[in-house]
Design a protein around this motif. Structure first.
Motif, PDB file in Angstrom:
ATOM      1  N   MET A   1    -137.764   0.396  23.568  1.00 20.39           N
ATOM      2  CA  MET A   1    -138.012  -0.968  23.078  1.00 20.39           C
ATOM      3  C   MET A   1    -137.903  -0.955  21.557  1.00 20.39           C
ATOM      4  SD  MET A   1    -141.416  -3.238  23.742  1.00 20.39           S
ATOM      5  CE  MET A   1    -141.974  -4.518  22.634  1.00 20.39           C
ATOM      6  N   GLU A   2    -136.931  -1.685  21.030  1.00 24.19           N
ATOM      7  CA  GLU A   2    -136.665  -1.706  19.604  1.00 24.19           C
ATOM      8  C   GLU A   2    -136.747  -3.140  19.071  1.00 24.19           C
ATOM      9  OE1 GLU A   2    -136.217   0.835  17.685  1.00 24.19           O
ATOM     10  OE2 GLU A   2    -136.130   2.393  19.241  1.00 24.19           O
ATOM     11  N   PRO A   3    -137.370  -3.321  17.897  1.00 25.89           N
ATOM     12  CA  PRO A   3    -137.345  -4.657  17.282  1.00 25.89           C
ATOM     13  C   PRO A   3    -135.911  -5.097  17.041  1.00 25.89           C
ATOM     14  CG  PRO A   3    -138.929  -3.224  16.174  1.00 25.89           C
ATOM     15  CD  PRO A   3    -138.143  -2.346  17.111  1.00 25.89           C
ATOM     16  N   PHE A   4    -135.694  -6.406  17.132  1.00 25.10           N
ATOM     17  CA  PHE A   4    -134.349  -6.966  16.989  1.00 25.10           C
ATOM     18  C   PHE A   4    -134.420  -8.162  16.064  1.00 25.10           C
ATOM     19  CE2 PHE A   4    -131.164 -10.103  18.407  1.00 25.10           C
ATOM     20  CZ  PHE A   4    -130.005  -9.360  18.225  1.00 25.10           C
ATOM     21  N   THR A   5    -133.450  -8.276  15.189  1.00 20.19           N
ATOM     22  CA  THR A   5    -133.342  -9.422  14.288  1.00 20.19           C
ATOM     23  C   THR A   5    -132.045 -10.157  14.574  1.00 20.19           C
ATOM     24  OG1 THR A   5    -134.585  -8.276  12.546  1.00 20.19           O
ATOM     25  CG2 THR A   5    -133.238 -10.156  11.878  1.00 20.19           C
ATOM     26  N   VAL A   6    -132.130 -11.465  14.696  1.00 22.12           N
ATOM     27  CA  VAL A   6    -130.923 -12.278  14.872  1.00 22.12           C
ATOM     28  C   VAL A   6    -130.213 -12.333  13.525  1.00 22.12           C
ATOM     29  CG1 VAL A   6    -130.008 -14.520  15.538  1.00 22.12           C
ATOM     30  CG2 VAL A   6    -132.066 -13.633  16.667  1.00 22.12           C
ATOM     31  N   GLN A   7    -129.058 -11.712  13.457  1.00 18.31           N
ATOM     32  CA  GLN A   7    -128.310 -11.646  12.201  1.00 18.31           C
ATOM     33  C   GLN A   7    -126.823 -11.543  12.519  1.00 18.31           C
ATOM     34  OE1 GLN A   7    -129.513  -8.450   9.606  1.00 18.31           O
ATOM     35  NE2 GLN A   7    -128.747  -9.504   7.797  1.00 18.31           N
ATOM     36  N   VAL A   8    -126.147 -12.663  12.453  1.00 16.72           N
ATOM     37  CA  VAL A   8    -124.730 -12.737  12.810  1.00 16.72           C
ATOM     38  C   VAL A   8    -123.884 -12.320  11.608  1.00 16.72           C
ATOM     39  CG1 VAL A   8    -122.874 -14.296  13.501  1.00 16.72           C
ATOM     40  CG2 VAL A   8    -125.153 -14.523  14.519  1.00 16.72           C
ATOM     41  N   PRO A   9    -122.903 -11.465  11.787  1.00 19.43           N
ATOM     42  CA  PRO A   9    -122.042 -11.060  10.670  1.00 19.43           C
ATOM     43  C   PRO A   9    -121.329 -12.253  10.049  1.00 19.43           C
ATOM     44  CG  PRO A   9    -121.736  -9.590  12.544  1.00 19.43           C
ATOM     45  CD  PRO A   9    -122.587 -10.726  13.026  1.00 19.43           C
ATOM     46  N   ALA A  71    -134.443  -3.789  24.856  1.00 14.32           N
ATOM     47  CA  ALA A  71    -134.880  -2.571  25.537  1.00 14.32           C
ATOM     48  C   ALA A  71    -133.995  -2.321  26.742  1.00 14.32           C
ATOM     49  CB  ALA A  71    -136.338  -2.690  25.987  1.00 14.32           C
ATOM     50  N   ALA A  72    -133.757  -1.058  27.020  1.00 15.05           N
ATOM     51  CA  ALA A  72    -133.020  -0.668  28.221  1.00 15.05           C
ATOM     52  C   ALA A  72    -133.966  -0.743  29.410  1.00 15.05           C
ATOM     53  CB  ALA A  72    -132.470   0.742  28.078  1.00 15.05           C
ATOM     54  N   VAL A  73    -133.588  -1.533  30.391  1.00 14.60           N
ATOM     55  CA  VAL A  73    -134.380  -1.689  31.609  1.00 14.60           C
ATOM     56  C   VAL A  73    -133.495  -1.299  32.789  1.00 14.60           C
ATOM     57  CG1 VAL A  73    -135.798  -3.233  33.002  1.00 14.60           C
ATOM     58  CG2 VAL A  73    -135.577  -3.632  30.535  1.00 14.60           C
ATOM     59  N   ARG A  74    -133.776  -0.152  33.367  1.00 15.83           N
ATOM     60  CA  ARG A  74    -133.022   0.325  34.529  1.00 15.83           C
ATOM     61  C   ARG A  74    -131.511   0.285  34.276  1.00 15.83           C
ATOM     62  NH1 ARG A  74    -136.814  -2.254  39.400  1.00 15.83           N
ATOM     63  NH2 ARG A  74    -138.782  -1.647  38.418  1.00 15.83           N
ATOM     64  N   GLY A  75    -131.137   0.717  33.074  1.00 14.25           N
ATOM     65  CA  GLY A  75    -129.727   0.850  32.745  1.00 14.25           C
ATOM     66  C   GLY A  75    -129.083  -0.342  32.089  1.00 14.25           C
ATOM     67  N   THR A  76    -129.809  -1.450  31.935  1.00 12.95           N
ATOM     68  CA  THR A  76    -129.277  -2.651  31.296  1.00 12.95           C
ATOM     69  C   THR A  76    -130.142  -3.011  30.094  1.00 12.95           C
ATOM     70  OG1 THR A  76    -128.409  -3.512  33.391  1.00 12.95           O
ATOM     71  CG2 THR A  76    -128.728  -5.098  31.601  1.00 12.95           C
ATOM     72  N   THR A 151    -143.376  -4.494  33.584  1.00 10.06           N
ATOM     73  CA  THR A 151    -144.254  -3.374  33.945  1.00 10.06           C
ATOM     74  C   THR A 151    -143.893  -2.083  33.225  1.00 10.06           C
ATOM     75  OG1 THR A 151    -142.874  -2.868  35.882  1.00 10.06           O
ATOM     76  CG2 THR A 151    -144.739  -4.370  36.203  1.00 10.06           C
ATOM     77  N   GLU A 152    -142.633  -1.706  33.245  1.00  9.92           N
ATOM     78  CA  GLU A 152    -142.227  -0.409  32.700  1.00  9.92           C
ATOM     79  C   GLU A 152    -142.090  -0.431  31.178  1.00  9.92           C
ATOM     80  OE1 GLU A 152    -138.592   0.361  34.792  1.00  9.92           O
ATOM     81  OE2 GLU A 152    -139.542  -0.093  36.728  1.00  9.92           O
ATOM     82  N   VAL A 153    -141.618  -1.545  30.622  1.00 13.18           N
ATOM     83  CA  VAL A 153    -141.413  -1.628  29.179  1.00 13.18           C
ATOM     84  C   VAL A 153    -142.658  -2.154  28.473  1.00 13.18           C
ATOM     85  CG1 VAL A 153    -140.049  -2.697  27.339  1.00 13.18           C
ATOM     86  CG2 VAL A 153    -138.929  -1.915  29.437  1.00 13.18           C
ATOM     87  N   LEU A 154    -143.226  -3.252  28.987  1.00  8.45           N
ATOM     88  CA  LEU A 154    -144.344  -3.899  28.305  1.00  8.45           C
ATOM     89  C   LEU A 154    -145.707  -3.485  28.841  1.00  8.45           C
ATOM     90  CD1 LEU A 154    -142.751  -7.435  27.916  1.00  8.45           C
ATOM     91  CD2 LEU A 154    -143.120  -5.732  26.121  1.00  8.45           C
ATOM     92  N   GLY A 155    -145.747  -2.833  29.998  1.00  3.60           N
ATOM     93  CA  GLY A 155    -146.987  -2.257  30.484  1.00  3.60           C
ATOM     94  C   GLY A 155    -147.952  -3.194  31.175  1.00  3.60           C
ATOM     95  N   TYR A 156    -147.482  -4.368  31.582  1.00  4.11           N
ATOM     96  CA  TYR A 156    -148.352  -5.280  32.317  1.00  4.11           C
ATOM     97  C   TYR A 156    -148.382  -4.894  33.797  1.00  4.11           C
ATOM     98  CZ  TYR A 156    -147.720  -8.255  28.175  1.00  4.11           C
ATOM     99  OH  TYR A 156    -147.678  -8.755  26.896  1.00  4.11           O
ATOM    100  N   SER A 157    -149.533  -4.987  34.406  1.00  2.76           N
ATOM    101  CA  SER A 157    -149.641  -4.647  35.825  1.00  2.76           C
ATOM    102  C   SER A 157    -149.479  -5.868  36.720  1.00  2.76           C
ATOM    103  CB  SER A 157    -150.987  -3.971  36.114  1.00  2.76           C
ATOM    104  OG  SER A 157    -152.063  -4.837  35.771  1.00  2.76           O
TER     105      SER A 157
END
Length: 385
Positions: A1-9, A71-76, A151-157
Motif C-alpha cells: 500500500m503506497e500513497p498516491f498523488t494525482v499528478q498528470v504529466p 495497492a496490489a490486491v491479489r495481483g491487481t 481485509t488484507e490491505v486495510l485490516g478490517y474484519s
C-alpha cells in the motif's frame, strides 16, 4: 500500500489542448437539441470552457485534499481513497462503490458527510488510476478484490458496503458471497432476483418490467455496443476528447434529475473532472470490460451468451442463482429507477430499509449527497445496534 498523488504529466495536458483546438465538428444535425443525442451547441460551449476556463491543476489540488493510495490486491493494483473518521469510536467502516460513467470522484461528497466512520472509495479495475483486470470474464473477480482490499490491505474484519449502478452490482455480489465480512449492504439499484418458472408477479412488478423494456429500447444503445463490440467505440473515444465528453455527458444529463438542464445539477468543472479522469488515464475502453463480461442492460432480452456459467448472477444482465437470496441486512434508496418493494424482497431475505427519495437521479452521491449520506448513516447505525 503506497500513497498516491494525482499528478498528470504536462505532456498529457499539452496533447489534450492540441486535440481540443483541432476538434472536427460534425455537420449540424437537422433536429437541434438533445433528442437524438448530445446537443452540439452545448458540447461546443463545454469544449470552449475546457480550453479556456477549466483548470485541471486546480481540480488536481482539490482531489489531492484526500488521501489516495494504490495497492496490489491479489495481483491487481487498485487505486482507492481513504477518509478516516474524525473521532474514531470503533465504528464499522464503509466501502463505497461507484459505477459507470462515473469515478471515485462522484462519491467524495459522501465521504465528507460520513465523517463518523472510516470511508474507503476504490476505483473500479480499469477505471481511472486502477489497473485493468486481465482476461475475458475477469470482472467476476471484482467482489473478491474489494474484499481483499478491505481485509488484507486495510485490516478490517467486517464492514458495510454501499454502491450505485455497477457499484451496486459489486456490493450485492459481495454481500451474497461474503456475508461473513459484509455486515450490511446499501444500494441504489437492487439485485436482480431469480424467478422460478410460473412465478406470479404483482401488477406493480409487471408494470415495472414493461416500463423497463421501453426504457431499454429508448436509451441503452450505448450498453448494447459496450457489451457486444466494446473495442470499436473505445478506439474513437480514446482519440477524441470532444467525443469522449459527448459519450459521458449525455448520460449525466439523461440519468440525472435535472429536467433536461444539466447544469441545474452539475457545473462544467464537475462534468469535465469526470471526463478528465477517463481521458488522462486512457481508461474509457477498459471501463467497458464490465459490460462485456456481465452482459449489462439485457434484463428482459436473450442473453448475449446464453447458458454461459461465467456470467455473474444478480447483476442487471443475469439474476441471482436459483434458490439464492442476499441474507445480510439490506437497504435500498431509490432515486433513478423505482422498482416495487416486492421485487426487491425477492432478492433480499432481510430488507430492512426502503427509501424512495423525493429528488435526485443516477448520480445521487453528487446530486443529493445529504439525502443519500443520511440514509446510509441511519441504516448502518441501526445495523450496528
Amino acid at each position: 500500500m503506497e500513497p498516491f498523488t494525482v499528478q498528470v504529466p504536462e505532456s498529457v495536458l499539452s496533447d489534450l489542448a492540441d486535440r481540443l483546438s483541432r476538434t472536427r465538428w460534425s455537420r449540424p444535425w437537422d433536429r437541434p437539441g438533445w433528442e437524438d443525442g448530445v446537443d452540439q451547441s452545448y458540447l461546443r460551449d463545454l469544449v470552449a470552457w475546457w480550453q479556456d476556463g477549466f483548470s485541471w491543476r486546480a481540480r488536481e489540488a482539490e482531489l489531492n485534499r484526500y488521501d489516495h493510495f494504490r495497492a496490489a490486491v491479489r495481483g491487481t493494483v487498485l487505486h482507492f481513497v481513504v477518509v478516516r473518521a474524525r473521532r474514531p469510536k470503533g465504528r464499522m467502516p464503509l466501502l463505497l462503490c461507484h459505477g459507470w460513467p462515473s469515478t471515485f470522484y462522484e462519491l467524495l461528497p459522501l465521504a465528507d458527510r460520513l465523517s463518523q466512520v472510516d470511508v474507503v472509495i476504490p476505483s473500479l479495475p480499469g477505471y481511472g488510476f486502477s489497473d485493468p483486470l486481465d482476461g475475458f470474464r475477469s470482472a467476476n473477480r471484482i467482489p473478491a478484490l474489494y474484499a481483499g482490499l478491505m481485509t488484507e490491505v486495510l485490516g478490517y474484519s467486517r464492514f458495510g458496503i454501499h454502491g450505485g449502478d455497477i457499484g451496486a452490482m459489486v456490493a450485492n455480489r459481495l454481500a451474497l458471497e461474503r456475508p461473513d465480512l459484509v455486515a450490511g449492504v446499501h444500494v441504489t439499484m437492487p439485485a436482480e432476483p431469480y424467478l422460478e418458472p410460473g412465478t406470479g408477479l404483482t401488477e406493480d412488478e409487471q408494470a415495472f418490467l414493461r416500463d423497463r423494456r421501453i426504457s431499454q429500447e429508448r436509451g441503452t444503445a450505448y450498453a448494447h455496443l459496450q457489451r457486444t463490440r466494446p473495442a470499436t467505440p473505445a478506439h474513437a473515444l480514446a482519440d477524441s476528447p470532444a467525443g469522449l465528453a459527448a459519450w459521458i455527458v449525455e448520460k449525466w444529463r439523461d440519468w440525472s434529475d435535472c429536467d433536461g438542464r444539466i447544469e441545474r445539477r452539475f457545473t462544467k468543472d464537475q462534468l469535465l473532472t469526470t471526463v478528465m479522469l477517463y481521458w488522462v488515464t486512457n481508461t474509457i475502453g477498459t471501463s467497458f470490460r464490465i459490460y462485456r463480461d456481465w452482459a449489462l442492460a439485457s434484463e428482459d432480452t436473450p442473453q448475449a451468451w446464453p447458458d454461459d456459467d461465467t456470467l455473474i448472477g444478480g447483476v442487471a444482465g443475469a439474476p441471482l442463482p436459483p434458490g439464492r437470496r442476499i441474507e445480510v441486512p439490506a437497504a435500498v434508496a431509490l432515486f433513478h429507477v423505482r422498482q416495487p418493494r416486492e421485487w426487491a424482497e425477492r432478492a433480499y431475505a432481510n430488507l430492512q430499509r426502503w427509501s424512495p427519495m423525493p429528488s435526485g437521479g443516477h448520480f445521487a452521491a453528487m446530486e443529493e449527497p445529504d439525502l443519500l449520506a443520511d440514509d446510509i448513516s441511519e441504516f448502518f447505525s441501526a445495523v450496528e445496534r
